[in-house]
Design a protein around this motif. Structure first.
Motif, PDB file in Angstrom:
ATOM      1  N   PHE A 159     -31.291 -68.304 -45.490  1.00 20.12           N
ATOM      2  CA  PHE A 159     -32.295 -68.635 -44.481  1.00 20.12           C
ATOM      3  C   PHE A 159     -32.099 -70.062 -43.977  1.00 20.12           C
ATOM      4  N   PHE A 160     -31.836 -70.996 -44.894  1.00 17.46           N
ATOM      5  CA  PHE A 160     -31.641 -72.386 -44.482  1.00 17.46           C
ATOM      6  C   PHE A 160     -30.307 -72.573 -43.754  1.00 17.46           C
ATOM      7  N   ILE A 161     -29.295 -71.778 -44.129  1.00 22.68           N
ATOM      8  CA  ILE A 161     -28.040 -71.803 -43.373  1.00 22.68           C
ATOM      9  C   ILE A 161     -28.292 -71.327 -41.945  1.00 22.68           C
ATOM     10  N   TRP A 162     -29.075 -70.263 -41.827  1.00 19.79           N
ATOM     11  CA  TRP A 162     -29.410 -69.719 -40.507  1.00 19.79           C
ATOM     12  C   TRP A 162     -30.172 -70.737 -39.664  1.00 19.79           C
ATOM     13  N   LEU A 163     -31.124 -71.444 -40.272  1.00 22.30           N
ATOM     14  CA  LEU A 163     -31.859 -72.488 -39.565  1.00 22.30           C
ATOM     15  C   LEU A 163     -30.921 -73.603 -39.104  1.00 22.30           C
ATOM     16  N   ALA A 164     -29.988 -73.990 -39.995  1.00 23.23           N
ATOM     17  CA  ALA A 164     -29.040 -75.051 -39.647  1.00 23.23           C
ATOM     18  C   ALA A 164     -28.162 -74.638 -38.474  1.00 23.23           C
ATOM     19  N   GLU A 165     -27.754 -73.369 -38.451  1.00 28.55           N
ATOM     20  CA  GLU A 165     -26.958 -72.871 -37.322  1.00 28.55           C
ATOM     21  C   GLU A 165     -27.740 -72.995 -36.016  1.00 28.55           C
ATOM     22  N   GLY A 166     -29.015 -72.669 -36.086  1.00 29.72           N
ATOM     23  CA  GLY A 166     -29.841 -72.784 -34.885  1.00 29.72           C
ATOM     24  C   GLY A 166     -29.959 -74.217 -34.411  1.00 29.72           C
ATOM     25  N   TRP A 167     -30.153 -75.133 -35.355  1.00 29.16           N
ATOM     26  CA  TRP A 167     -30.264 -76.544 -34.985  1.00 29.16           C
ATOM     27  C   TRP A 167     -28.955 -77.081 -34.399  1.00 29.16           C
ATOM     28  N   LEU A 168     -27.829 -76.570 -34.913  1.00 26.50           N
ATOM     29  CA  LEU A 168     -26.517 -77.028 -34.445  1.00 26.50           C
ATOM     30  C   LEU A 168     -26.068 -76.310 -33.172  1.00 26.50           C
ATOM     31  N   GLY A 169     -26.844 -75.326 -32.743  1.00 27.72           N
ATOM     32  CA  GLY A 169     -26.503 -74.600 -31.527  1.00 27.72           C
ATOM     33  C   GLY A 169     -25.383 -73.588 -31.694  1.00 27.72           C
ATOM     34  N   ILE A 170     -25.152 -73.124 -32.932  1.00 25.89           N
ATOM     35  CA  ILE A 170     -24.117 -72.117 -33.178  1.00 25.89           C
ATOM     36  C   ILE A 170     -24.643 -70.749 -32.746  1.00 25.89           C
ATOM     37  N   LEU A 171     -23.871 -70.045 -31.924  1.00 25.73           N
ATOM     38  CA  LEU A 171     -24.304 -68.749 -31.419  1.00 25.73           C
ATOM     39  C   LEU A 171     -24.394 -67.735 -32.552  1.00 25.73           C
ATOM     40  N   GLN A 172     -25.431 -66.924 -32.544  1.00 23.09           N
ATOM     41  CA  GLN A 172     -25.663 -65.937 -33.595  1.00 23.09           C
ATOM     42  C   GLN A 172     -25.604 -64.532 -33.016  1.00 23.09           C
ATOM     43  N   LEU A 173     -25.199 -63.585 -33.858  1.00 22.12           N
ATOM     44  CA  LEU A 173     -25.029 -62.211 -33.380  1.00 22.12           C
ATOM     45  C   LEU A 173     -26.333 -61.613 -32.863  1.00 22.12           C
ATOM     46  N   LYS A 174     -27.398 -61.852 -33.589  1.00 21.66           N
ATOM     47  CA  LYS A 174     -28.701 -61.311 -33.190  1.00 21.66           C
ATOM     48  C   LYS A 174     -29.750 -62.415 -33.288  1.00 21.66           C
ATOM     49  N   PRO A 175     -30.008 -63.115 -32.191  1.00 17.15           N
ATOM     50  CA  PRO A 175     -31.045 -64.156 -32.238  1.00 17.15           C
ATOM     51  C   PRO A 175     -32.390 -63.568 -32.671  1.00 17.15           C
ATOM     52  N   ARG A 176     -33.069 -64.255 -33.576  1.00 18.39           N
ATOM     53  CA  ARG A 176     -34.341 -63.764 -34.100  1.00 18.39           C
ATOM     54  C   ARG A 176     -35.351 -64.898 -34.135  1.00 18.39           C
ATOM     55  N   LEU A 177     -36.608 -64.535 -34.100  1.00 17.80           N
ATOM     56  CA  LEU A 177     -37.668 -65.507 -34.276  1.00 17.80           C
ATOM     57  C   LEU A 177     -37.777 -65.865 -35.753  1.00 17.80           C
ATOM     58  N   THR A 178     -38.112 -67.118 -36.046  1.00 15.40           N
ATOM     59  CA  THR A 178     -38.209 -67.568 -37.436  1.00 15.40           C
ATOM     60  C   THR A 178     -39.226 -66.741 -38.208  1.00 15.40           C
ATOM     61  N   GLU A 179     -40.357 -66.430 -37.571  1.00 17.20           N
ATOM     62  CA  GLU A 179     -41.381 -65.648 -38.283  1.00 17.20           C
ATOM     63  C   GLU A 179     -40.898 -64.237 -38.589  1.00 17.20           C
ATOM     64  N   ASP A 180     -40.043 -63.679 -37.722  1.00 17.06           N
ATOM     65  CA  ASP A 180     -39.484 -62.354 -37.997  1.00 17.06           C
ATOM     66  C   ASP A 180     -38.540 -62.402 -39.193  1.00 17.06           C
ATOM     67  N   VAL A 181     -37.737 -63.458 -39.263  1.00 12.54           N
ATOM     68  CA  VAL A 181     -36.807 -63.602 -40.387  1.00 12.54           C
ATOM     69  C   VAL A 181     -37.572 -63.757 -41.695  1.00 12.54           C
ATOM     70  N   LEU A 182     -38.624 -64.556 -41.689  1.00 14.45           N
ATOM     71  CA  LEU A 182     -39.436 -64.715 -42.897  1.00 14.45           C
ATOM     72  C   LEU A 182     -40.084 -63.394 -43.293  1.00 14.45           C
ATOM     73  N   LEU A 183     -40.556 -62.649 -42.303  1.00 14.77           N
ATOM     74  CA  LEU A 183     -41.132 -61.334 -42.583  1.00 14.77           C
ATOM     75  C   LEU A 183     -40.073 -60.416 -43.189  1.00 14.77           C
ATOM     76  N   GLY A 184     -38.848 -60.495 -42.655  1.00 15.85           N
ATOM     77  CA  GLY A 184     -37.770 -59.651 -43.164  1.00 15.85           C
ATOM     78  C   GLY A 184     -37.446 -59.917 -44.619  1.00 15.85           C
ATOM     79  N   ILE A 185     -37.543 -61.164 -45.046  1.00 19.20           N
ATOM     80  CA  ILE A 185     -37.258 -61.504 -46.442  1.00 19.20           C
ATOM     81  C   ILE A 185     -38.197 -60.752 -47.376  1.00 19.20           C
TER      82      ILE A 185
END
Length: 343
Positions: free
Chosen positions: A82-108
């Motif tokens: 999760f923190f790696i994913w957040l870091a990617e977002g902060w660094l502007g690294i493109l992700q396969l499926k952009p998601r909302l942070t609250e959705d990712v937390l719900l998914g966990i």
């Protein structure tokens, strides 16, 4: 217990995790074929490995043990990713499926791979396995004392799980966990009565059943609740598992294939770690592959067949090699010890 007696089990687990890695890397028709039995194989092996006599103490020691063995690694790994994913977002690294942070937390915490919330889809298996083992040990075995009654109860639970799963995907894959109960029962019966069919008189019929099940049912997606004909699904899963068990037994005794057997044993002992990390690695390879191919990174790679097979040929071995390298470098750390298989 003599550990050598269990080499074939680790070989079977190693074969299974390699099939899973190939499946997630989109290995074409072969990808479709192995869906007939690789998920049932996981659950049958889990039923086979359950040491029922060890957990007869009052209270729920089994639940506590399995939560520590399965769910603690799940939450720890997911927190790191999760923190790696957040870091990617902060660094502007493109992700396969952009998601909302609250959705990712719900998914966990929802722990269901049949949604877009999970960052690493293969991790749906861990909470589902936890629930499935708890149901079998704390419900099936405690409510029923005779094997026949237990078999009937697992079929009733499977029916309930099937009908629930066609309407809603329960948290932690609880509906799948119910659906898999007959596989747990079958695995536990193999161990209890020391049944292990050997030789061509069993291998050929099992292979024929697997092929027939694939031709009849097509692609099976347990995570997606796609079982096609349920009876054929169970037959194909059992036949494919028996075939894998037979091959694993044979490979363990084949001296010229000792290095291959040892490699599969290593994978089998670290199946949990490989299951989690291979998906993360494959996502990273897909991101790079799509970028170099000039395809929008938010697209699904399997929609581009000209690129899918070469990607799969690269991603499958690399997604296994990376976690094995991490194991070699850090196996004595507290984090890696969370994932080491125990008997």
């Amino acid at each position: 217990m003599n550990p050598l007696k269990w080499n074939w089990v680790d070989i079977a687990k190693g074969i299974t995790i390699l099939m899973v890695a190939g499946y997630h890397a989109t290995l074409g028709t072969l990808n479709d074929f192995v869906t007939t039995w690789f998920m049932p194989l996981f659950f049958i092996m889990s039923g086979y490995l359950l040491n029922i006599g060890k957990w007869t103490a009052p209270g729920m020691p089994f639940v506590k043990n399995r939560f520590q063995r399965i769910m603690v690694p799940y939450f720890v790994s997911y927190a790191i990713y999760f923190f790696i994913w957040l870091a990617e977002g902060w660094l502007g690294i493109l992700q396969l499926k952009p998601r909302l942070t609250e959705d990712v937390l719900l998914g966990i915490f929802y722990g269901n791979g049949n949604t877009d919330w999970m960052l690493v889809t293969p991790m749906w298996f861990l909470p589902c396995l936890f629930v499935a083992e708890v149901i079998y040990m704390e419900v099936v075995l405690k409510l029923c004392r005779k094997d026949g009654a237990r078999g009937v109860l697992t079929l009733l639970l499977a029916a309930g799980g099937y009908f629930i799963g066609q309407s809603i995907s329960l948290p932690w894959g609880a509906d799948i966990a119910m659906m898999m109960q007959p596989f747990f029962f079958f695995g536990s019966m193999l161990r209890k009565y020391e049944i292990m069919p050997q030789g061509w008189k069993w291998s050929l019929p099992c292979a024929a059943v697997v092929v027939a099940a694939f031709l009849a049912n097509g692609v099976i997606d347990v995570n997606g609740r796609l079982y096609s004909n349920v009876a054929i699904f169970f037959l194909g899963g059992i036949a494919g598992t028996l075939l894998t068990f037979q091959f694993s037994h044979y490979l363990d005794t084949l001296r010229p294939a000792r290095r291959l057997a040892d490699f599969l044993i290593l994978c089998g002992k670290w199946t949990l770690f490989l299951l989690i990390v291979h998906g993360i690695v494959e996502v990273r390879i897909a991101q790079i592959w799509l970028y170099l191919a000039g395809i929008p990174v938010t697209e699904e790679l399997r929609g581009f067949p000209a690129y899918a097979l070469p990607y799969a040929i690269l991603a499958t071995p690399v997604s296994i090699a990376v976690p094995l390298l991490l194991i070699k470098l850090f196996r004595n750390t507290w984090f890696l010890r969370l994932f080491r298989a125990a008997r």
